[in-house]
Design a protein around this motif. Structure first.
Motif, PDB file in Angstrom:
ATOM      1  N   ASP A  72      28.945  29.083  41.208  1.00 46.22           N
ATOM      2  CA  ASP A  72      29.483  28.533  42.460  1.00 46.22           C
ATOM      3  C   ASP A  72      31.005  28.636  42.515  1.00 46.22           C
ATOM      4  O   ASP A  72      31.600  28.577  43.592  1.00 46.22           O
ATOM      5  CB  ASP A  72      29.102  27.056  42.604  1.00 46.22           C
ATOM      6  CG  ASP A  72      27.609  26.874  42.841  1.00 46.22           C
ATOM      7  OD1 ASP A  72      26.971  27.840  43.338  1.00 46.22           O
ATOM      8  OD2 ASP A  72      27.073  25.792  42.516  1.00 46.22           O
ATOM      9  N   ASP A  73      31.630  28.735  41.355  1.00 49.78           N
ATOM     10  CA  ASP A  73      33.102  28.822  41.322  1.00 49.78           C
ATOM     11  C   ASP A  73      33.605  30.258  41.430  1.00 49.78           C
ATOM     12  O   ASP A  73      34.806  30.510  41.342  1.00 49.78           O
ATOM     13  CB  ASP A  73      33.642  28.206  40.023  1.00 49.78           C
ATOM     14  CG  ASP A  73      33.178  26.774  39.845  1.00 49.78           C
ATOM     15  OD1 ASP A  73      33.114  26.064  40.864  1.00 49.78           O
ATOM     16  OD2 ASP A  73      32.860  26.382  38.706  1.00 49.78           O
ATOM     17  N   MET A  74      32.684  31.206  41.563  1.00 51.72           N
ATOM     18  CA  MET A  74      33.104  32.587  41.762  1.00 51.72           C
ATOM     19  C   MET A  74      33.316  32.814  43.251  1.00 51.72           C
ATOM     20  O   MET A  74      32.445  32.523  44.060  1.00 51.72           O
ATOM     21  CB  MET A  74      32.018  33.548  41.255  1.00 51.72           C
ATOM     22  CG  MET A  74      31.903  33.570  39.734  1.00 51.72           C
ATOM     23  SD  MET A  74      30.364  34.311  39.164  1.00 51.72           S
ATOM     24  CE  MET A  74      30.459  35.940  39.874  1.00 51.72           C
ATOM     25  N   ILE A  75      34.489  33.286  43.591  1.00 48.38           N
ATOM     26  CA  ILE A  75      34.819  33.408  45.017  1.00 48.38           C
ATOM     27  C   ILE A  75      35.219  34.836  45.348  1.00 48.38           C
ATOM     28  O   ILE A  75      36.161  35.385  44.767  1.00 48.38           O
ATOM     29  CB  ILE A  75      35.974  32.447  45.383  1.00 48.38           C
ATOM     30  CG1 ILE A  75      35.580  31.023  44.990  1.00 48.38           C
ATOM     31  CG2 ILE A  75      36.296  32.526  46.873  1.00 48.38           C
ATOM     32  CD1 ILE A  75      36.727  30.048  45.016  1.00 48.38           C
ATOM     33  N   ALA A  80      38.380  27.578  36.163  1.00 49.62           N
ATOM     34  CA  ALA A  80      38.102  26.590  37.205  1.00 49.62           C
ATOM     35  C   ALA A  80      37.502  27.311  38.399  1.00 49.62           C
ATOM     36  O   ALA A  80      36.597  26.818  39.066  1.00 49.62           O
ATOM     37  CB  ALA A  80      39.374  25.875  37.620  1.00 49.62           C
ATOM     38  N   LYS A  81      38.047  28.484  38.695  1.00 46.27           N
ATOM     39  CA  LYS A  81      37.434  29.388  39.664  1.00 46.27           C
ATOM     40  C   LYS A  81      37.714  30.802  39.207  1.00 46.27           C
ATOM     41  O   LYS A  81      38.644  31.042  38.436  1.00 46.27           O
ATOM     42  CB  LYS A  81      37.998  29.256  41.078  1.00 46.27           C
ATOM     43  CG  LYS A  81      38.822  28.052  41.330  1.00 46.27           C
ATOM     44  CD  LYS A  81      39.385  28.114  42.728  1.00 46.27           C
ATOM     45  CE  LYS A  81      40.465  27.076  42.874  1.00 46.27           C
ATOM     46  NZ  LYS A  81      40.326  26.286  44.062  1.00 46.27           N
ATOM     47  N   SER A  82      36.908  31.713  39.697  1.00 47.63           N
ATOM     48  CA  SER A  82      37.051  33.104  39.322  1.00 47.63           C
ATOM     49  C   SER A  82      37.051  33.917  40.613  1.00 47.63           C
ATOM     50  O   SER A  82      36.097  33.872  41.375  1.00 47.63           O
ATOM     51  CB  SER A  82      35.863  33.473  38.423  1.00 47.63           C
ATOM     52  OG  SER A  82      35.920  34.815  38.043  1.00 47.63           O
ATOM     53  N   LEU A  83      38.170  34.594  40.874  1.00 46.92           N
ATOM     54  CA  LEU A  83      38.339  35.252  42.168  1.00 46.92           C
ATOM     55  C   LEU A  83      38.129  36.759  42.075  1.00 46.92           C
ATOM     56  O   LEU A  83      38.426  37.374  41.042  1.00 46.92           O
ATOM     57  CB  LEU A  83      39.744  34.993  42.725  1.00 46.92           C
ATOM     58  CG  LEU A  83      40.256  33.553  42.739  1.00 46.92           C
ATOM     59  CD1 LEU A  83      41.612  33.480  43.433  1.00 46.92           C
ATOM     60  CD2 LEU A  83      39.279  32.629  43.438  1.00 46.92           C
TER      61      LEU A  83
END
Ligand code: ARG
Length: 563
Positions: free
Chosen positions: A355-358, A325-328
């Motif tokens: 866009d979900d890479m933070i 869902a996101k990748s930090l």
């Protein structure tokens, strides 16, 4: 429902023709002084609508308001002040926490979705730095916080175990290394060899070429090179694991940069297919001018791949493996540009999930006012820092509580906890200085202070032989306990804020403020006095222990019951 929500509803019932529910909630204030109640409604902004003076609006509205749910509702000038029914609210709050225990403040906003967290990620054959420590403890705490709100964190140690530096190390070891020495003291010896290589290379420039050639051998699977590399890697990991053990932190994956060696061809092919690769003085680049960024260097002139190429392969691998869902990425602030380029390059390739890479950056730690850097040999060995902190905790325990059982274990929990807490209590982007004396103090805004408060509260419960009972009507109405009840009420919101901002400091600050409020209460109130509110006070103490323990847990600290 929290106090604001209760008040919002009641006011909305009266003003629903003119304001929306959200507008009412937005206008509400929390008065600075308890004398003005728990929630205040200022009427200034209604003056235009009603064409009346705010004072008059306040008193007219107050008359229509259903005040049965409150201790009192008071008009002071243009304000309507609401005093909550302390008995009712404290009863609701205490019962809820007693029922839910450590699950109080849990959410399911994460939908059980996977969230890989790239964290720690030290470089093989080098000491783990204070920066890596920050990444480790911040990443670990974010994983725990995200888990609490319903995500599945995947803690990934993206080891720096690939690149030309290993070619150099192989050359240095073969020329000057002594097996015995490396075995006894791997990180320090390997670092020495690396430093020696760079010193000698200044006079003998051919060494650099030898280093590159050795790395090519390694990339091509040359047995000797591969064996040496594996050995350096496993010796380094043993050292890193000592520190992770001390911190009590584990990983779900140790796939480092080397893992992506055979996955980079695909990246280069994909880039070619999409016509994104450009030649630039023999190197291959991706133009990122549309993002106002410098081009990303994908392949060097000698065909060697780079840090960013490996990160692209890793990002794609994580998307395929975890469908995240996101990748930090919990990595120091100084790599912000790298992560901008990484995301932009993937976006150019048409991967909207980029866009979900933070990137979750953090500031630098200095020690005793100085910047720490490995290259100049000014390494602060983390193991030493942790051992010093444990020693300092041991000394304080020997002084304060010499008869404590299990002293060594508790000193470890306190010393290590002190270092972790110190790292997490400031907004992560702040830079801060590290001085041992300050970190391990039992007073002030420290980990030991929170642990000590927890242990003190536990000892009260032990003394009273208290067991909570969710069916009893615990209710309190004194000002001292009311302050704590409000803290407890705000807990779920605090968790959401910490998760939303990826900010463990939100939890750490809550733990400090709750400890301070509790210690004030403890100083002013005879908790064990034998009157009819004794049980309710004990229930409050119990609930404080539940929250402090959960706060400590979310930060990655132990909560010793005696100290
Ligand atoms: N090994 C790198 C360093 O110490 C950090 C790696 C961060 N993670 C990543 N996916 N680039 O600077």
């Amino acid at each position: 429902m929290n106090n604001k929500e209760v008040v919002t509803k009641i006011i909305f019932d009266v003003v629903h023709d003119d304001l929306t529910l959200d507008q009412v909630e937005y206008l509400l204030e929390t008065p600075k002084s308890a004398a003005h109640g728990d929630v205040a409604f200022p009427t200034f902004s209604l003056a235009k609508i009603y064409r009346k003076a705010p004072q008059q609006i306040a008193s007219e509205l107050a008359e229509q308001i259903d005040d049965t749910a409150f201790e009192k509702v008071e008009v002071v000038g243009p304000y309507i002040n609401f005093f909550m029914d302390k008995k009712k609210v404290s009863h609701d709050v205490l019962t809820t926490v007693i029922e839910q225990g450590e699950h109080y403040g849990d959410f399911n906003i994460g939908n059980d979705d996977n969230v890989p967290i790239d964290m720690s990620s030290p470089n093989i054959a080098k000491p783990i730095s204070m920066g890596h420590l920050r990444s480790t403890v911040i990443g670990n705490s974010i994983a725990l916080i995200l888990q609490k709100v319903g995500y599945q964190p995947v803690k990934i140690n993206h080891l720096g175990d690939w690149g030309t530096q290993f070619g150099k190390l192989i050359v240095a070891y073969k020329k000057w290394g002594v097996e015995e020495k490396v075995r006894n003291n791997p990180i320090e010896e390997l670092l020495n060899l690396y430093v020696e290589f760079h010193e000698k290379a200044e006079e003998e420039p051919t060494l650099e070429e030898e280093g590159r050639a050795a790395f090519r051998k390694l990339e091509n699977g040359d047995q000797e090179a591969v064996d040496l590399w594996k050995w350096f890697r496993s010796e380094s990991l043993k050292e890193f694991d000592k520190i992770y053990d001390m911190l009590g932190i584990t990983f779900d994956s140790y796939k480092g940069e080397a893992f992506y060696e055979d996955k980079m061809d695909e990246i280069v092919e994909l880039l070619e297919e999409k016509h994104l690769l450009k030649e630039d003085r023999g190197a291959e680049i991706v133009d990122l001018s549309a993002y106002e960024l410098n081009p990303a260097l994908i392949k060097k002139r000698d065909g060697g791949t780079l840090y960013i190429t490996r990160d692209m392969a890793a990002a794609l691998y994580r998307k395929r493996t975890y469908d995240f869902a996101k990748s930090l990425y919990v990595v120091g602030n100084e790599q912000s540009y790298h992560f901008k380029q990484l995301k932009a390059t993937l976006k150019e390739m048409g991967y909207d999930w980029s866009d979900d890479m933070i990137h979750i950056p953090f500031g630098l730690i200095t020690k005793d006012g100085k910047k720490l850097s490995t290259r100049k040999g000014k390494v602060v060995l983390l193991e030493e820092v942790l051992n010093d902190a444990i020693q300092s905790a041991q000394n304080q325990i020997a002084e304060k509580n010499p008869s404590l059982e299990n002293k060594e274990e508790i000193a470890k929990q306190v010393g290590v906890g002190a270092v972790i807490f110190h790292d997490l209590k400031n907004d992560r982007l702040n830079t801060f200085d590290f001085t041992l004396e300050e970190v391990v103090r039992f007073e002030g805004e420290t980990g030991p202070y929170v642990q000590y408060t927890y242990a003190r509260a536990m000892s009260i419960l032990r003394k009273a032989g208290f067991t909570p009972d969710e069916n009893k009507n615990y209710a309190l109405d004194d000002e001292g306990s009311w302050e704590i009840v409000k803290f407890i009420q705000g807990y779920p919101e605090m968790i959401l804020e910490a998760a939303d901002k990826y900010e463990p400091s939100v939890v750490a600050k809550h733990a400090i403020r709750l400890s301070q409020a509790f210690n004030k209460y403890y100083g002013n109130t005879r908790i064990l006095a034998e009157d009819k509110q004794q049980e309710a006070r004990l229930a409050l103490v119990y609930v404080v222990t539940v929250l402090l323990k959960e706060d400590l847990h979310l930060l990655g600290l132990q909560a010793p019951e005696r100290m």
